[in-house]
Scaffold this active site. Structure first.
Site, PDB file in Angstrom:
ATOM      1  N   CYS A   1       0.728  -4.073  -7.282  1.00 21.72           N
ATOM      2  CA  CYS A   1       1.852  -4.940  -6.937  1.00 21.72           C
ATOM      3  C   CYS A   1       2.675  -5.290  -8.166  1.00 21.72           C
ATOM      4  O   CYS A   1       3.802  -5.746  -8.055  1.00 21.72           O
ATOM      5  CB  CYS A   1       1.347  -6.223  -6.298  1.00 21.72           C
ATOM      6  SG  CYS A   1       0.340  -7.169  -7.430  1.00 21.72           S
TER       7      CYS A   1
ATOM      8  N   PHE B   1      -5.548  -3.411   0.049  1.00 22.07           N
ATOM      9  CA  PHE B   1      -6.425  -2.299  -0.351  1.00 22.07           C
ATOM     10  C   PHE B   1      -6.392  -2.032  -1.846  1.00 22.07           C
ATOM     11  O   PHE B   1      -7.302  -1.416  -2.382  1.00 22.07           O
ATOM     12  CB  PHE B   1      -6.029  -1.015   0.409  1.00 22.07           C
ATOM     13  CG  PHE B   1      -4.836  -0.304  -0.182  1.00 22.07           C
ATOM     14  CD1 PHE B   1      -4.974   0.543  -1.271  1.00 22.07           C
ATOM     15  CD2 PHE B   1      -3.551  -0.489   0.346  1.00 22.07           C
ATOM     16  CE1 PHE B   1      -3.870   1.189  -1.829  1.00 22.07           C
ATOM     17  CE2 PHE B   1      -2.457   0.145  -0.200  1.00 22.07           C
ATOM     18  CZ  PHE B   1      -2.618   0.986  -1.301  1.00 22.07           C
TER      19      PHE B   1
ATOM     20  N   GLU C   1       9.862  -0.962  -0.970  1.00 24.66           N
ATOM     21  CA  GLU C   1       8.672  -0.851  -1.817  1.00 24.66           C
ATOM     22  C   GLU C   1       7.968   0.446  -1.423  1.00 24.66           C
ATOM     23  O   GLU C   1       7.490   0.579  -0.285  1.00 24.66           O
ATOM     24  CB  GLU C   1       7.730  -2.041  -1.590  1.00 24.66           C
ATOM     25  CG  GLU C   1       6.518  -1.973  -2.491  1.00 24.66           C
ATOM     26  CD  GLU C   1       5.496  -3.083  -2.237  1.00 24.66           C
ATOM     27  OE1 GLU C   1       5.296  -3.484  -1.081  1.00 24.66           O
ATOM     28  OE2 GLU C   1       4.888  -3.543  -3.230  1.00 24.66           O
TER      29      GLU C   1
ATOM     30  N   LYS D   1     -11.742 -11.559   4.580  1.00 23.40           N
ATOM     31  CA  LYS D   1     -11.414 -10.376   5.394  1.00 23.40           C
ATOM     32  C   LYS D   1     -10.729  -9.393   4.453  1.00 23.40           C
ATOM     33  O   LYS D   1      -9.523  -9.434   4.243  1.00 23.40           O
ATOM     34  CB  LYS D   1     -10.478 -10.781   6.542  1.00 23.40           C
ATOM     35  CG  LYS D   1     -10.532  -9.891   7.776  1.00 23.40           C
ATOM     36  CD  LYS D   1     -10.234  -8.422   7.539  1.00 23.40           C
ATOM     37  CE  LYS D   1      -8.766  -8.111   7.360  1.00 23.40           C
ATOM     38  NZ  LYS D   1      -8.534  -6.701   6.956  1.00 23.40           N
TER      39      LYS D   1
ATOM     40  N   GLU E   1      -9.558  -3.033   5.272  1.00 24.77           N
ATOM     41  CA  GLU E   1     -10.459  -2.125   6.005  1.00 24.77           C
ATOM     42  C   GLU E   1     -10.493  -0.737   5.349  1.00 24.77           C
ATOM     43  O   GLU E   1     -11.328   0.091   5.692  1.00 24.77           O
ATOM     44  CB  GLU E   1     -10.017  -2.019   7.473  1.00 24.77           C
ATOM     45  CG  GLU E   1      -8.650  -1.390   7.728  1.00 24.77           C
ATOM     46  CD  GLU E   1      -7.467  -2.360   7.550  1.00 24.77           C
ATOM     47  OE1 GLU E   1      -7.590  -3.327   6.773  1.00 24.77           O
ATOM     48  OE2 GLU E   1      -6.413  -2.113   8.182  1.00 24.77           O
TER      49      GLU E   1
HETATM   50  P1  NAD Z   1      -1.056  -4.888   4.046  1.00 26.56           P
HETATM   51  O1  NAD Z   1      -0.092  -5.998   4.161  1.00 26.56           O
HETATM   52  O2  NAD Z   1      -0.891  -3.694   4.913  1.00 26.56           O
HETATM   53  O3  NAD Z   1      -2.546  -5.430   4.325  1.00 26.56           O
HETATM   54  C1  NAD Z   1      -3.043  -6.595   3.720  1.00 26.56           C
HETATM   55  C2  NAD Z   1      -4.083  -7.214   4.642  1.00 26.56           C
HETATM   56  O4  NAD Z   1      -3.451  -7.559   5.877  1.00 26.56           O
HETATM   57  C3  NAD Z   1      -5.235  -6.294   4.971  1.00 26.56           C
HETATM   58  O5  NAD Z   1      -6.432  -7.039   4.954  1.00 26.56           O
HETATM   59  C4  NAD Z   1      -4.905  -5.784   6.367  1.00 26.56           C
HETATM   60  O6  NAD Z   1      -6.052  -5.521   7.138  1.00 26.56           O
HETATM   61  C5  NAD Z   1      -4.120  -6.937   6.970  1.00 26.56           C
HETATM   62  N1  NAD Z   1      -3.104  -6.490   7.923  1.00 26.56           N
HETATM   63  C6  NAD Z   1      -2.425  -5.311   7.899  1.00 26.56           C
HETATM   64  N2  NAD Z   1      -1.563  -5.258   8.943  1.00 26.56           N
HETATM   65  C7  NAD Z   1      -1.706  -6.406   9.634  1.00 26.56           C
HETATM   66  C8  NAD Z   1      -1.067  -6.942  10.796  1.00 26.56           C
HETATM   67  N3  NAD Z   1      -0.130  -6.266  11.455  1.00 26.56           N
HETATM   68  N4  NAD Z   1      -1.445  -8.160  11.221  1.00 26.56           N
HETATM   69  C9  NAD Z   1      -2.375  -8.866  10.566  1.00 26.56           C
HETATM   70  N5  NAD Z   1      -3.007  -8.396   9.459  1.00 26.56           N
HETATM   71  C10 NAD Z   1      -2.671  -7.194   8.985  1.00 26.56           C
HETATM   72  O7  NAD Z   1      -1.101  -4.465   2.485  1.00 26.56           O
HETATM   73  P2  NAD Z   1      -1.860  -3.253   1.834  1.00 26.56           P
HETATM   74  O8  NAD Z   1      -1.180  -1.981   2.208  1.00 26.56           O
HETATM   75  O9  NAD Z   1      -3.320  -3.357   2.041  1.00 26.56           O
HETATM   76  O10 NAD Z   1      -1.607  -3.567   0.287  1.00 26.56           O
HETATM   77  C11 NAD Z   1      -0.441  -3.185  -0.385  1.00 26.56           C
HETATM   78  C12 NAD Z   1       0.590  -4.288  -0.400  1.00 26.56           C
HETATM   79  O11 NAD Z   1       0.041  -5.466  -0.990  1.00 26.56           O
HETATM   80  C13 NAD Z   1       1.813  -3.960  -1.229  1.00 26.56           C
HETATM   81  O12 NAD Z   1       2.945  -4.423  -0.548  1.00 26.56           O
HETATM   82  C14 NAD Z   1       1.590  -4.748  -2.512  1.00 26.56           C
HETATM   83  O13 NAD Z   1       2.772  -5.059  -3.221  1.00 26.56           O
HETATM   84  C15 NAD Z   1       0.941  -5.954  -1.983  1.00 26.56           C
HETATM   85  N6  NAD Z   1       0.198  -6.653  -3.024  1.00 26.56           N
HETATM   86  C16 NAD Z   1       0.718  -7.830  -3.492  1.00 26.56           C
HETATM   87  C17 NAD Z   1       0.053  -8.493  -4.498  1.00 26.56           C
HETATM   88  C18 NAD Z   1       0.599  -9.778  -5.038  1.00 26.56           C
HETATM   89  O14 NAD Z   1      -0.136 -10.455  -5.741  1.00 26.56           O
HETATM   90  N7  NAD Z   1       1.816 -10.183  -4.748  1.00 26.56           N
HETATM   91  C19 NAD Z   1      -1.152  -7.997  -5.010  1.00 26.56           C
HETATM   92  C20 NAD Z   1      -1.660  -6.814  -4.482  1.00 26.56           C
HETATM   93  C21 NAD Z   1      -0.970  -6.154  -3.482  1.00 26.56           C
END
Ligand code: NAD
Length: 497
Positions: free
Chosen positions: A281, A149, A382, A173, A176
């Site tokens: 991140c 997000f 985190e 994808k 959401e």
């Molecule tokens: P998230 O892991 O909750 O979601 C990421 C994606 O995975 C979304 O599209 C979501 O719909 C999907 N998802 C969520 N739960 C799922 C599940 N149980 N099974 C399958 N798919 C699932 O992450 P977020 O809250 O959207 O974003 C924040 C996180 O992303 C933080 O941990 C941040 O550090 C990380 N991030 C990392 C980088 C990087 O380059 N390393 C960059 C941006 C964000």
């Protein structure tokens, strides 16, 4: 109510979804739209569209592909404010920060515009007499991107411009929580001349992700998000014989040595800790103050924090916006309570803050803890919000060990005026992206982005040269024409080339 649908075959997908999800305006706390949640059939429709488009797209001339990317680049440039407004409306970040996000996405599109040069192979003449060898890199086929997000425009742009430039077709994808920027970008690509089916967008949750991970027609998956989901995506995708790069979460440390420029260090800690409400991140979430640096640094940070303007992202003077959802805001606020209970010193408390007229928005003010220790959960987890920890250590060695012992390895920084200390840091630190007097060392589009340790699963970083490698397979050709020399049956290896 604003309805956000899947984008398949260059148009909104009209099948009625079985499920919808709420999309909030974080500044008001109100539901502002409904996004379709894909079921298995919807993902299959997107993959079928991408699969049908692949043969034509991979054989489209590299110049024609590049012209579309250039046209897309111009459209993103012209519409940067429109995209930024969508980010403000659904993510909550402030407008200037949103413009910066679009700019960082543009830089990757610009890199992808150089694809004719980037895809050139090698050629060796006469590797044997009259035998030549050459290499090429070919697209994987249908590839998918699953994004978080916190950068709803930029992180997808880390992926699809390079993937499609290389001749793949793509299923995105997005998160959401803030889906609209992805649809808008897909519309711009269609306007730029991208053929039907080359980029498709499906919205939704785990159901959509799981179908992507097991779909037999998807060859590669790029993921960016939290570490537990990154691990799951990597393990499940590779178990289905897909190439997977999965970038995870972070706990980024910034060491401040006693000789550092303390004004710069304080500016940097506050900017990198609270920018985008800490939902980056690469945000700094731990300041490691060495020796007597802490008191001087914290005083200067407090001065800066006192003047920070927290407010709705669409107000020009706001410097920090709300968090993305109420659930996330409450989780972050819960960590403040935990930190106090664990014995850290709460220097600034952001709880209970709401700008006038936005009492239902998902706001939390900048929060600072001092005397944090590595056993506390506010250090270990985190938090992903505007909560900054200060850990005090006596020596530089201890500071380096703290970072190297941490399971994450996304970004880190050292603030010092000592070149030898800086060199030691870049040499010894076990982190993928390193800043020297730079708090958020995000590489530009022509380098690659990627952490180490639990911040990445898979062997490729994202965008830049690593992106080209991830989205292509190498092929080597050994070729002989009208050879008068190598005649006759010989069952052994050649003894002379
Ligand atoms: P998230 O892991 O909750 O979601 C990421 C994606 O995975 C979304 O599209 C979501 O719909 C999907 N998802 C969520 N739960 C799922 C599940 N149980 N099974 C399958 N798919 C699932 O992450 P977020 O809250 O959207 O974003 C924040 C996180 O992303 C933080 O941990 C941040 O550090 C990380 N991030 C990392 C980088 C990087 O380059 N390393 C960059 C941006 C964000």
């Amino acid at each position: 109510m604003n309805e956000i649908r899947h984008w398949i075959n260059n148009k909104p997908y009209d099948a009625q979804p079985e499920r919808w999800g709420d999309v909030y305006n974080p500044a008001t706390g109100l539901v502002a739209g409904q996004v379709a949640f894909a079921g298995v059939d919807d993902v299959d429709a997107a993959v079928a569209s991408a699969r049908a488009a692949f043969p034509g797209w991979r054989d489209t001339s590299i110049s024609a592909r590049t012209r579309i990317l250039f046209a897309f680049r111009d459209l993103v440039e012209k519409n940067r404010e429109e995209i930024a407004k969508l980010l403000v409306a659904e993510h909550g970040k402030v407008f200037t920060d949103a413009l910066g996000e679009v700019q960082r996405g543009l830089e990757v599109i610009e890199f992808a515009c150089g694809i004719p040069h980037l895809l050139k192979g090698d050629f060796s003449e006469n590797v044997s007499s009259q035998v030549d060898t050459y290499t090429m890199r070919q697209p994987l086929g249908v590839v998918a991107g699953i994004t978080p997000f916190n950068f709803p425009a930029m992180v997808p742009m880390w992926m699809y411009p390079i993937a499609i430039a290389c001749g793949n077709t793509f299923v995105l994808k997005p998160s959401e929580k803030d889906p609209s920027a992805s649809n808008f970008s897909a519309e711009l690509l269609a306007a730029a001349g991208l053929p039907d089916g080359v980029l498709n967008v499906v919205h939704g949750d785990k159901v959509a992700v799981d179908r992507i991970l097991e779909h037999p027609d998807i060859s590669g998956v790029s993921f960016v998000g939290s570490t537990p989901i990154a691990r799951y995506v990597y393990e499940t995708g590779t178990a289905h014989n897909k190439r997977v790069q999965a970038l995870g979460g972070a706990k980024n440390h910034m060491i401040v040595l006693p000789d550092a420029d303390m004004e710069l260090a304080a500016d940097s800690a506050v900017s990198a800790g609270y920018g985008s409400a800490g939902e980056r991140c690469m945000a700094i979430s731990v300041v490691v103050a060495v020796g007597d640096a802490a008191d001087r640094l914290i005083d200067k940070m407090k001065d800066r924090m006192a003047t920070l303007k927290v407010g709705p992202g669409d107000q020009p003077d706001s410097e920090m916006g709300p968090l993305v959802t109420g659930v996330h805001r409450d989780k972050v606020a819960g960590y403040i309570e935990t930190g106090e209970r664990e014995g850290a010193t709460l220097v600034a408390d952001g709880r209970g803050f709401a700008p006038e007229g936005h009492e239902s928005g998902f706001f939390l003010g900048p929060t600072l803890f001092d005397n944090v220790t590595p056993d506390m959960s506010i250090y270990r987890d985190e938090i992903f919000g505007p909560v900054l920890d200060v850990v005090r250590v006596d020596t530089y060695e201890e500071a380096i060990k703290l970072i190297n012992d941490n399971p994450w390895g996304n970004g880190t920084a050292v603030f010092t005026n000592d070149g030898g200390a800086a060199r030691k840091f870049q040499n010894e630190i076990e982190v993928g992206m390193v800043g020297i007097n730079v708090p958020i060392p995000v590489p530009l589009g022509f380098y690659s982005f990627g952490g180490w340790k639990e911040s990445i699963f898979g062997s490729h970083g994202i965008y830049g040269p690593e992106g080209i490698h991830f989205y292509t397979r190498p092929k080597v050709v050994i070729s002989r024409w009208s050879d008068p020399i190598h005649r006759g049956v010989d069952l052994g290896f050649p003894q002379q080339t």
